[in-house]
Scaffold this motif. Structure first.
Motif, PDB file in Angstrom:
ATOM      1  N   LEU A 177       0.838  -1.202   0.000  1.00  0.00           N
ATOM      2  CA  LEU A 177       0.000   0.000   0.000  1.00  0.00           C
ATOM      3  C   LEU A 177       0.866   1.242   0.000  1.00  0.00           C
ATOM      4  CD1 LEU A 177      -2.583  -1.071   2.738  1.00  0.00           C
ATOM      5  CD2 LEU A 177      -2.764  -1.396   0.263  1.00  0.00           C
ATOM      6  N   CYS A 178       0.304   2.350  -0.473  1.00  0.00           N
ATOM      7  CA  CYS A 178       0.982   3.642  -0.456  1.00  0.00           C
ATOM      8  C   CYS A 178      -0.006   4.667   0.077  1.00  0.00           C
ATOM      9  CB  CYS A 178       1.469   4.048  -1.850  1.00  0.00           C
ATOM     10  SG  CYS A 178       2.701   2.925  -2.536  1.00  0.00           S
ATOM     11  N   ALA A 179       0.336   5.279   1.203  1.00  0.00           N
ATOM     12  CA  ALA A 179      -0.594   6.249   1.811  1.00  0.00           C
ATOM     13  C   ALA A 179      -0.651   7.535   1.029  1.00  0.00           C
ATOM     14  CB  ALA A 179      -0.192   6.526   3.259  1.00  0.00           C
ATOM     15  N   ASP A 180       0.477   7.943   0.427  1.00  0.00           N
ATOM     16  CA  ASP A 180       0.490   9.163  -0.379  1.00  0.00           C
ATOM     17  C   ASP A 180       1.561   9.039  -1.436  1.00  0.00           C
ATOM     18  OD1 ASP A 180       3.001   9.863   0.782  1.00  0.00           O
ATOM     19  OD2 ASP A 180       1.891  10.613   2.523  1.00  0.00           O
ATOM     20  N   ARG A 181       1.660  10.050  -2.296  1.00  0.00           N
ATOM     21  CA  ARG A 181       2.562  10.003  -3.449  1.00  0.00           C
ATOM     22  C   ARG A 181       4.022   9.981  -3.018  1.00  0.00           C
ATOM     23  NH1 ARG A 181       2.203  10.663  -8.786  1.00  0.00           N
ATOM     24  NH2 ARG A 181       3.988  11.490  -9.924  1.00  0.00           N
ATOM     25  N   SER A 182       4.365  10.743  -1.950  1.00  0.00           N
ATOM     26  CA  SER A 182       5.758  10.784  -1.525  1.00  0.00           C
ATOM     27  C   SER A 182       6.231   9.411  -1.078  1.00  0.00           C
ATOM     28  CB  SER A 182       5.934  11.796  -0.407  1.00  0.00           C
ATOM     29  OG  SER A 182       5.166  11.411   0.720  1.00  0.00           O
ATOM     30  N   GLN A 183       5.351   8.674  -0.370  1.00  0.00           N
ATOM     31  CA  GLN A 183       5.741   7.345   0.059  1.00  0.00           C
ATOM     32  C   GLN A 183       5.849   6.392  -1.114  1.00  0.00           C
ATOM     33  OE1 GLN A 183       2.880   6.401   3.126  1.00  0.00           O
ATOM     34  NE2 GLN A 183       4.441   6.656   4.697  1.00  0.00           N
ATOM     35  N   SER A 184       5.036   6.571  -2.123  1.00  0.00           N
ATOM     36  CA  SER A 184       5.114   5.692  -3.284  1.00  0.00           C
ATOM     37  C   SER A 184       6.404   5.902  -4.044  1.00  0.00           C
ATOM     38  CB  SER A 184       3.917   5.940  -4.207  1.00  0.00           C
ATOM     39  OG  SER A 184       4.028   7.210  -4.806  1.00  0.00           O
ATOM     40  N   GLN A 185       6.990   7.081  -3.919  1.00  0.00           N
ATOM     41  CA  GLN A 185       8.244   7.338  -4.632  1.00  0.00           C
ATOM     42  C   GLN A 185       9.436   6.894  -3.806  1.00  0.00           C
ATOM     43  OE1 GLN A 185       7.983  11.508  -5.435  1.00  0.00           O
ATOM     44  NE2 GLN A 185       6.910  11.221  -7.357  1.00  0.00           N
ATOM     45  N   LEU A 186       9.444   7.183  -2.500  1.00  0.00           N
ATOM     46  CA  LEU A 186      10.602   6.855  -1.679  1.00  0.00           C
ATOM     47  C   LEU A 186      10.580   5.407  -1.231  1.00  0.00           C
ATOM     48  CD1 LEU A 186      10.824  10.091   0.482  1.00  0.00           C
ATOM     49  CD2 LEU A 186      12.131   9.503  -1.556  1.00  0.00           C
ATOM     50  N   GLY A 187       9.411   4.889  -0.860  1.00  0.00           N
ATOM     51  CA  GLY A 187       9.301   3.509  -0.449  1.00  0.00           C
ATOM     52  C   GLY A 187       9.841   3.266   0.954  1.00  0.00           C
ATOM     53  N   ASP A 188       9.436   2.127   1.513  1.00  0.00           N
ATOM     54  CA  ASP A 188       9.932   1.685   2.807  1.00  0.00           C
ATOM     55  C   ASP A 188      10.941   0.586   2.528  1.00  0.00           C
ATOM     56  OD1 ASP A 188      10.432   0.670   5.242  1.00  0.00           O
ATOM     57  OD2 ASP A 188       8.362   0.302   5.815  1.00  0.00           O
ATOM     58  N   THR A 189      12.232   0.862   2.782  1.00  0.00           N
ATOM     59  CA  THR A 189      13.284  -0.067   2.372  1.00  0.00           C
ATOM     60  C   THR A 189      13.251  -1.375   3.147  1.00  0.00           C
ATOM     61  OG1 THR A 189      14.809   1.067   3.870  1.00  0.00           O
ATOM     62  CG2 THR A 189      14.820   1.740   1.568  1.00  0.00           C
ATOM     63  N   SER A 190      12.382  -1.516   4.149  1.00  0.00           N
ATOM     64  CA  SER A 190      12.243  -2.801   4.829  1.00  0.00           C
ATOM     65  C   SER A 190      11.338  -3.743   4.054  1.00  0.00           C
ATOM     66  CB  SER A 190      11.676  -2.581   6.234  1.00  0.00           C
ATOM     67  OG  SER A 190      10.359  -2.061   6.155  1.00  0.00           O
ATOM     68  N   CYS A 191      10.673  -3.256   3.033  1.00  0.00           N
ATOM     69  CA  CYS A 191       9.751  -4.046   2.201  1.00  0.00           C
ATOM     70  C   CYS A 191       8.722  -4.750   3.084  1.00  0.00           C
ATOM     71  CB  CYS A 191      10.513  -5.059   1.337  1.00  0.00           C
ATOM     72  SG  CYS A 191       9.513  -5.745  -0.029  1.00  0.00           S
ATOM     73  N   SER A 192       8.097  -3.957   3.958  1.00  0.00           N
ATOM     74  CA  SER A 192       7.164  -4.534   4.908  1.00  0.00           C
ATOM     75  C   SER A 192       5.722  -4.139   4.628  1.00  0.00           C
ATOM     76  CB  SER A 192       7.546  -4.092   6.330  1.00  0.00           C
ATOM     77  OG  SER A 192       7.554  -2.676   6.428  1.00  0.00           O
ATOM     78  N   GLY A 193       5.454  -3.654   3.409  1.00  0.00           N
ATOM     79  CA  GLY A 193       4.072  -3.362   3.059  1.00  0.00           C
ATOM     80  C   GLY A 193       3.831  -1.967   2.547  1.00  0.00           C
ATOM     81  N   VAL A 194       4.831  -1.076   2.590  1.00  0.00           N
ATOM     82  CA  VAL A 194       4.686   0.282   2.064  1.00  0.00           C
ATOM     83  C   VAL A 194       5.452   0.363   0.745  1.00  0.00           C
ATOM     84  CG1 VAL A 194       5.048   2.729   2.485  1.00  0.00           C
ATOM     85  CG2 VAL A 194       4.484   1.216   4.383  1.00  0.00           C
ATOM     86  N   GLY A 195       4.733   0.266  -0.362  1.00  0.00           N
ATOM     87  CA  GLY A 195       5.370   0.294  -1.675  1.00  0.00           C
ATOM     88  C   GLY A 195       6.067  -0.997  -2.037  1.00  0.00           C
ATOM     89  N   CYS A 196       6.159  -1.939  -1.118  1.00  0.00           N
ATOM     90  CA  CYS A 196       6.847  -3.209  -1.369  1.00  0.00           C
ATOM     91  C   CYS A 196       6.422  -4.198  -0.300  1.00  0.00           C
ATOM     92  CB  CYS A 196       8.368  -3.013  -1.351  1.00  0.00           C
ATOM     93  SG  CYS A 196       9.320  -4.541  -1.506  1.00  0.00           S
ATOM     94  N   CYS A 197       6.177  -5.461  -0.695  1.00  0.00           N
ATOM     95  CA  CYS A 197       5.834  -6.496   0.274  1.00  0.00           C
ATOM     96  C   CYS A 197       6.527  -7.790  -0.095  1.00  0.00           C
ATOM     97  CB  CYS A 197       4.320  -6.683   0.375  1.00  0.00           C
ATOM     98  SG  CYS A 197       3.543  -7.374  -1.129  1.00  0.00           S
ATOM     99  N   GLN A 198       6.721  -8.667   0.900  1.00  0.00           N
ATOM    100  CA  GLN A 198       7.384  -9.947   0.686  1.00  0.00           C
ATOM    101  C   GLN A 198       6.744 -10.996   1.561  1.00  0.00           C
ATOM    102  OE1 GLN A 198      11.291 -10.394   2.425  1.00  0.00           O
ATOM    103  NE2 GLN A 198      11.140  -8.390   3.406  1.00  0.00           N
ATOM    104  N   THR A 199       6.799 -12.254   1.112  1.00  0.00           N
ATOM    105  CA  THR A 199       6.206 -13.343   1.870  1.00  0.00           C
ATOM    106  C   THR A 199       6.890 -14.640   1.474  1.00  0.00           C
ATOM    107  OG1 THR A 199       4.109 -14.412   2.458  1.00  0.00           O
ATOM    108  CG2 THR A 199       4.393 -13.768   0.157  1.00  0.00           C
TER     109      THR A 199
END
Length: 770
Positions: A177-199
């Motif tokens: 998920l991306c709460a806003d545009r800035s987060q969609s561009q920068l991303g959460d480098t932990s890949c924990s669900g903000v712009g990136c997810c893993q399982t």
């Protein structure tokens, strides 16, 4: 007495034999190579080992384990391929794994319009395959070593195993998920669900179905309402590799999604096994029904766990403890000499190697002649060993000292000591500029990886880097190692360390420990003005944006000419040296060819330097560089903004026509409409364009004294932008008697300070020799 003497002599012989055995063990550098493939079969392809049951020739592999060694075209290193041309990068017998390279799967999600209360999510179906179907089901994705990863905004990604009887079976699901545009561009480098997810991958197969559900209808966010399509990237990656590369991968993806999907190669781990029925000749059971049994090789065991999708009848082979090699071929498991690996098999006495194990006998106090011989033999053996280790350590230390001295030599030659004094004595510069070590920049660029190259300018190659404080930077490294390039880099450090303007690219620091200095800039992610005007950009710059970019560039040049600590002539003004931020703010860059002059000078004689199409004709013929040379180059940029034509273009009459001369001739004939960009006309900017065109014509005057100053250019563009200009007014020109440098006392005081005497000394020491 005779019996005692005979016994002592026998013991002495045994001890001497043991001593010679120890000397032989210490002096032997390497044991016989362990067997890997069947006799007469290739054991490697390039630098990849190919152990049996795998093989690349007929008769060298078991059914379903056939590989291909591709050695075409000549001159390229051979590649090991499996299945549908998938590249193999490693095979492990002990772990039962095969590492392959796979590509990312990209999916373009449609952009929703205005959702109503009855809107539902958009679902896209696809498939992911390891490309190993021809191996007959021998290989499957490892469930313990891989992760299923999805990158993108507001999506639900699922791995699906298609079952013809029970229907689809979801084996792995994650949401990003991306709460806003800035987060969609920068991303959460932990890949924990903000712009990136893993399982985890919960079931091992060679291929999967992919289901991608668009969740944007549930989140009415700026990211969801973007006017462009959203790209999602999905892949199955080696878990250890993803942990190491997740930060850089997500930063690259947030900036350039399609380029990241096209260029990144993902390692995936597959597991393989044998079938107890199909491969019964590989398994030899002991007569004892309760035994685990062995494989073809002696000293081997059967392993029935750890196999992807393990079922009854699936198994692998391993060498027994104390043995290494290939358990799938006769006599493939060979004894390990534990005494040669004291770090793994410690022994505080006398180490004696035995089949499959070793014995460590305690040291005994010997006062007789045989004991003395034993001590001498052991001492000689350890002396030789320590000599070899000491020589290696001394060699390593000498190399480190040589590298350190070389870095110190380059640091001094590149004026590092003087720059340190300059930074120490000037608090303003110390807050903006840092001297980086070579190790810091190597770590930031992954040892200057080719995948980090952003582009190449006239004075070097630019790499993307991530500093230890997570700042993303651009690092310039010279291509040509000559003194002129070194002086240009030092020149750029001096000039940018004195500048402080929002439209001049910021210099964070430099590294002087290499033969050619490295420069560290702020990272500007939106490319150059040249790309947006002449490239394949999907969104051409509007006339309003072009006018603002022209004004910001003019302010930067005017600041360099009249408001900086020491006046600076850029000497290479061109659209490729104007960088644009995400909000299209202009940043003037590449000061490698620039020259700084004294306040009371009006020009300087230099060797001709610049870019064809932007070069001032008067400077070209007289070699006299003045501020009006930059004005001419800026006039070419104004012409580019008005026409979207390159500074040197092809026409029916000439293969390399000059935009400057062609533009001036059309303006004189009142034919601006023949070359004016149609987009400007559609946006209603014709009247303003006429004023800017007359300004460009004034800047492109052949005589420098007829051109306006950059302050006058800046004022005119401000009037155009604020719609205060009278379209029939004359564009300002200056006479030959007007002073070149305007007074800057009290103007833009926060953007520049006077140089101290030490700064002037540094400027003089870094001037380019002419």
């Amino acid at each position: 007495m005779e019996l005692l003497s005979s016994s002592s002599s026998t013991e002495a012989k045994k001890i001497v034999a043991l001593a010679f055995h120890l000397l032989f063990v210490v002096a032997t550098a390497a044991a016989a190579p362990l067997p890997v493939a069947l006799p007469g079969c290739p054991e490697t392809c390039g630098n990849i080992t190919v152990p049996y049951p795998f093989g690349t020739r007929h008769g060298c592999f078991r059914e379903g384990f056939n590989l291909t060694c591709d050695d075409t075209p000549p001159g390229r290193p051979p590649r090991l391929l499996v299945g549908d041309g998938v590249e193999v990068v490693g095979i492990s017998l002990a772990e039962g794994t095969v590492r392959i390279h796979t590509k990312m799967l990209s999916v373009s999600l449609p952009v929703p319009g205005n959702w109503s209360s009855t809107s539902t999510s958009t679902r896209v179906n696809g498939s992911w395959s390891a490309g190993v179907t021809p191996t007959g089901g021998r290989l499957a994705v490892s469930t313990t070593r891989n992760r299923f990863v999805a990158m993108g905004c507001n999506l639900l990604a699922s791995l699906v195993v298609h079952d013809a009887i029970d229907g689809d079976e979801y084996v792995s699901v994650c949401a990003a998920l991306c709460a806003d545009r800035s987060q969609s561009q920068l991303g959460d480098t932990s890949c924990s669900g903000v712009g990136c997810c893993q399982t985890p991958v919960s079931a091992g197969h060679s291929s999967y179905g992919i289901q991608l559900s668009d969740l944007s209808f549930q989140f009415q966010t700026p990211a969801a309402s973007s006017t462009t399509s959203r790209l999602a990237a999905l892949f199955i990656a080696d878990q250890e590799w993803f942990v190491r590369n997740a930060t850089v991968l997500q930063l690259d993806y947030s900036g350039e999604p399609q380029r990241t999907v096209d260029t990144w190669v993902v390692p995936t781990v597959l597991e393989w096994s044998l079938d107890r029925s199909r491969d019964s000749d590989m398994f030899l059971e002991w007569e004892d029904p309760g035994s685990v049994g062995r494989c073809i090789s002696l000293n081997s065991t059967i392993v029935e766990d750890g196999v992807a999708g393990s079922n009854v009848g699936r198994a692998r082979c391993n060498c027994s403890n104390g043995f290494e090699g290939n358990p799938y071929i006769a006599n493939g498991c060979q004894d390990i000499d534990e005494c040669q690996q004291p770090d793994i098999y410690p022994c505080h006495g006398i180490c004696i190697n035995l089949p499959g194990t070793y014995r460590c006998s305690s040291k005994k106090r010997i006062s007789s002649l045989p004991g003395l011989i034993t001590i001498i033999a052991i001492s000689a053996g350890f002396g030789l060993l320590f000599s070899l280790l000491g020589a290696a350590k001394i060699t390593k230390r000498l190399k480190q000292q040589k590298a350190k001295k070389l870095r110190e030599f380059f640091f001094k030659r590149n004026h590092g000591l003087l720059l340190q004094q300059l930074i120490t004595s000037n608090k303003d510069i110390a807050e903006r500029l840092k001297i980086f070590s070579l190790e810091e920049l190597e770590q930031a660029t992954n040892n200057f990886d080719q995948n980090r190259i952003l582009g190449g300018g006239g004075h070097g190659t630019v790499y993307k880097g991530i500093l230890s404080d997570q700042r993303v930077v651009a690092i310039k490294k010279s291509k040509i190692i000559v003194q002129k390039e070194i002086d240009q880099f030092i020149n750029e450090v001096v000039i940018l360390s004195q500048t402080n303007h929002r439209n001049v690219v910021k210099l964070f620091g430099c590294c002087l420990e290499t033969e050619v200095p490295l420069l560290v800039y702020e990272f500007i992610s939106n490319g150059t003005l040249s790309y947006h005007l002449h490239g394949q950009s999907e969104h051409p710059l509007s006339w309003k944006d072009r006018l603002r970019i022209a004004l910001e560039t003019a302010r930067a040049i005017a600041y360099l000419h009249s408001a900086a600590s020491v006046p600076v002539f850029h000497r290479d003004i061109k659209s490729a040296n104007i960088l644009l931020t995400d909000i299209l703010t202009a940043k003037l860059s590449d000061f490698g060819a620039s020259r700084s002059i004294s306040i009371d000078e009006t020009g300087v004689l230099t060797a001709i330097q610049g870019t064809h199409g932007y070069l001032d004709p008067e400077y070209y013929y007289t070699s006299r560089l003045t501020e009006k040379s930059d004005v001419y180059s800026f006039g070419v940029i104004l012409a580019e903004l008005l026409t979207r034509v390159k500074s040197v273009f092809s026409s029916h009459s000439s293969e390399g026509a000059s935009l400057a001369s062609y533009f001036v001739s059309l303006i004189r004939d009142n034919r601006l409409s023949d070359i004016l960009d149609s987009q400007i006309v559609e946006e209603g900017g014709t009247e303003d364009a006429k004023v800017v065109a007359r300004l460009a014509m004034a800047c492109l005057s052949l005589k420098g004294e007829e051109r306006p100053t950059m302050r006058q250019v800046e004022t005119t563009l401000e009037d155009v932008q604020s719609s205060k200009v009278h379209h029939n007014s004359r564009i300002p020109r200056v006479s030959q008697n007007v002073p070149k440098v305007e007074s800057h006392n009290g103007n833009k005081g926060s953007e520049g300070t006077r140089l101290f005497s030490l700064e002037k000394e540094f400027l003089q020491s870094s001037e380019i020799p002419r």
